[in-house]
Design a protein around this motif. Structure first.
Motif, PDB file in Angstrom:
ATOM      1  N   ARG A 244       0.831  -1.210   0.000  1.00 13.94           N
ATOM      2  CA  ARG A 244       0.000   0.000   0.000  1.00 13.94           C
ATOM      3  C   ARG A 244       0.861   1.253   0.000  1.00 13.94           C
ATOM      4  O   ARG A 244       0.552   2.241  -0.679  1.00 13.94           O
ATOM      5  CB  ARG A 244      -0.922  -0.013   1.223  1.00 13.94           C
ATOM      6  CG  ARG A 244      -1.973  -1.113   1.208  1.00 13.94           C
ATOM      7  CD  ARG A 244      -2.968  -0.923   2.342  1.00 13.94           C
ATOM      8  NE  ARG A 244      -3.877  -2.056   2.448  1.00 13.94           N
ATOM      9  CZ  ARG A 244      -3.712  -3.061   3.302  1.00 13.94           C
ATOM     10  NH1 ARG A 244      -2.663  -3.068   4.125  1.00 13.94           N
ATOM     11  NH2 ARG A 244      -4.579  -4.053   3.339  1.00 13.94           N
ATOM     12  N   ASP A 245       1.951   1.209   0.772  1.00 14.70           N
ATOM     13  CA  ASP A 245       2.848   2.367   0.807  1.00 14.70           C
ATOM     14  C   ASP A 245       3.498   2.591  -0.556  1.00 14.70           C
ATOM     15  O   ASP A 245       3.715   3.735  -0.975  1.00 14.70           O
ATOM     16  CB  ASP A 245       3.936   2.152   1.867  1.00 14.70           C
ATOM     17  CG  ASP A 245       3.363   2.175   3.281  1.00 14.70           C
ATOM     18  OD1 ASP A 245       2.246   2.715   3.455  1.00 14.70           O
ATOM     19  OD2 ASP A 245       4.018   1.634   4.194  1.00 14.70           O
ATOM     20  N   GLU A 246       3.795   1.495  -1.237  1.00 16.41           N
ATOM     21  CA  GLU A 246       4.416   1.602  -2.560  1.00 16.41           C
ATOM     22  C   GLU A 246       3.435   2.187  -3.575  1.00 16.41           C
ATOM     23  O   GLU A 246       3.815   2.982  -4.444  1.00 16.41           O
ATOM     24  CB  GLU A 246       4.887   0.214  -3.016  1.00 16.41           C
ATOM     25  CG  GLU A 246       5.663   0.210  -4.312  1.00 16.41           C
ATOM     26  CD  GLU A 246       7.033   0.853  -4.182  1.00 16.41           C
ATOM     27  OE1 GLU A 246       7.562   1.308  -5.219  1.00 16.41           O
ATOM     28  OE2 GLU A 246       7.565   0.913  -3.049  1.00 16.41           O
TER      29      GLU A 246
ATOM     30  N   ASN B 153       0.720   3.924  -2.694  1.00 10.71           N
ATOM     31  CA  ASN B 153       0.105   5.131  -2.117  1.00 10.71           C
ATOM     32  C   ASN B 153      -1.422   5.065  -2.141  1.00 10.71           C
ATOM     33  O   ASN B 153      -2.102   6.086  -2.296  1.00 10.71           O
ATOM     34  CB  ASN B 153       0.575   6.395  -2.867  1.00 10.71           C
ATOM     35  CG  ASN B 153       2.050   6.673  -2.634  1.00 10.71           C
ATOM     36  OD1 ASN B 153       2.557   6.511  -1.518  1.00 10.71           O
ATOM     37  ND2 ASN B 153       2.738   7.077  -3.685  1.00 10.71           N
ATOM     38  N   GLN B 154      -1.952   3.841  -2.016  1.00 10.73           N
ATOM     39  CA  GLN B 154      -3.405   3.670  -1.981  1.00 10.73           C
ATOM     40  C   GLN B 154      -3.738   2.251  -1.550  1.00 10.73           C
ATOM     41  O   GLN B 154      -2.884   1.370  -1.551  1.00 10.73           O
ATOM     42  CB  GLN B 154      -4.018   3.924  -3.366  1.00 10.73           C
ATOM     43  CG  GLN B 154      -3.574   2.910  -4.414  1.00 10.73           C
ATOM     44  CD  GLN B 154      -4.231   3.149  -5.754  1.00 10.73           C
ATOM     45  OE1 GLN B 154      -4.599   4.265  -6.084  1.00 10.73           O
ATOM     46  NE2 GLN B 154      -4.387   2.093  -6.538  1.00 10.73           N
TER      47      GLN B 154
END
Length: 212
Positions: free
Chosen positions: A155-157, A159-160
């Motif tokens: 999710r961090d990669e 950004n959603q």
């Protein structure tokens, strides 16, 4: 044409009163060749096991185990290593026993049985290795997808949060990776053990002809 083929040709062209020595020479050459093949199967299995241990020593460092711990996969990974090395060790022992048995064989029928048993053991080893690869790959994939830390990293990669289509893509990619890994191992085993098994099969057929 090798020495064995020349002897076979001479033997087949001789009359029925051919000397027993010729038959014995052909048998001994097949026996020596088969014994050498079984020995190499045993040696290769040892090399495979040792290489696995070396790779484990150099890759499973503190950082590796910290990542496994973060993804809640440490216990599963340890179990996989234990089962893998236990299976490999068992088959190394079986290959050694096959080699020891073929080294003292003194008749055609027993040699044929040993060749048949050795080929069966190798095929069983390959099947189990492929099965374990597929099972372990599937378990690791599921464990990673269930790991909160791993999913947070994705999710961090991105950004959603993951959408349904992205979930499907990840699952499909995981399946493809497992299939490719299994296929690669199968190709390696076919290259290494397949050649030796074909030679053993050839020897087996030659012994069958001699028994007729």
């Amino acid at each position: 044409m090798d020495e064995l083929e020349l002897l076979k040709k001479n033997w087949q062209n001789s009359d029925q009163s051919m000397p027993k020595l010729t038959y014995d020479e052909i048998y001994k050459m097949i026996w020596k060749r088969s014994s050498s093949i079984v020995k190499w199967i045993f040696y290769i299995s040892i090399i495979e096991l040792v290489l696995g241990v070396i790779i484990f020593i150099f890759t499973a460092d503190k950082k590796y185990w910290a990542e496994m711990e973060a993804y809640n996969m440490k216990g599963i990974t340890i179990a996989i290593y234990i089962i893998t090395y236990a299976v490999a060790g068992y088959f190394v022992y079986r290959f050694y026993m096959n080699y020891r048995e073929i080294s003292v064989i003194d008749n055609t029928k027993t040699l044929m049985n040993n060749i048949f048993r050795t080929r069966k053991t190798v095929r069983r080893y390959i099947a189990i290795a492929l099965g374990l690869t597929a099972i372990y790959g599937s378990i690791l994939s599921v464990s990673m997808l269930k790991s909160e830390n791993f999913m947070n990293a994705i999710r961090d990669e991105l950004n959603q949060d993951l959408t349904s289509s992205q979930w499907i893509i990840i699952i499909i990619l995981s399946i493809i990776i497992v299939m490719i890994s299994t296929l690669v191992i199968w190709l390696i085993y076919q290259l290494i053990y397949g050649i030796l098994l074909r030679r053993l099969r050839k020897n087996y057929k030659e012994l069958q002809k001699m028994e007729v």
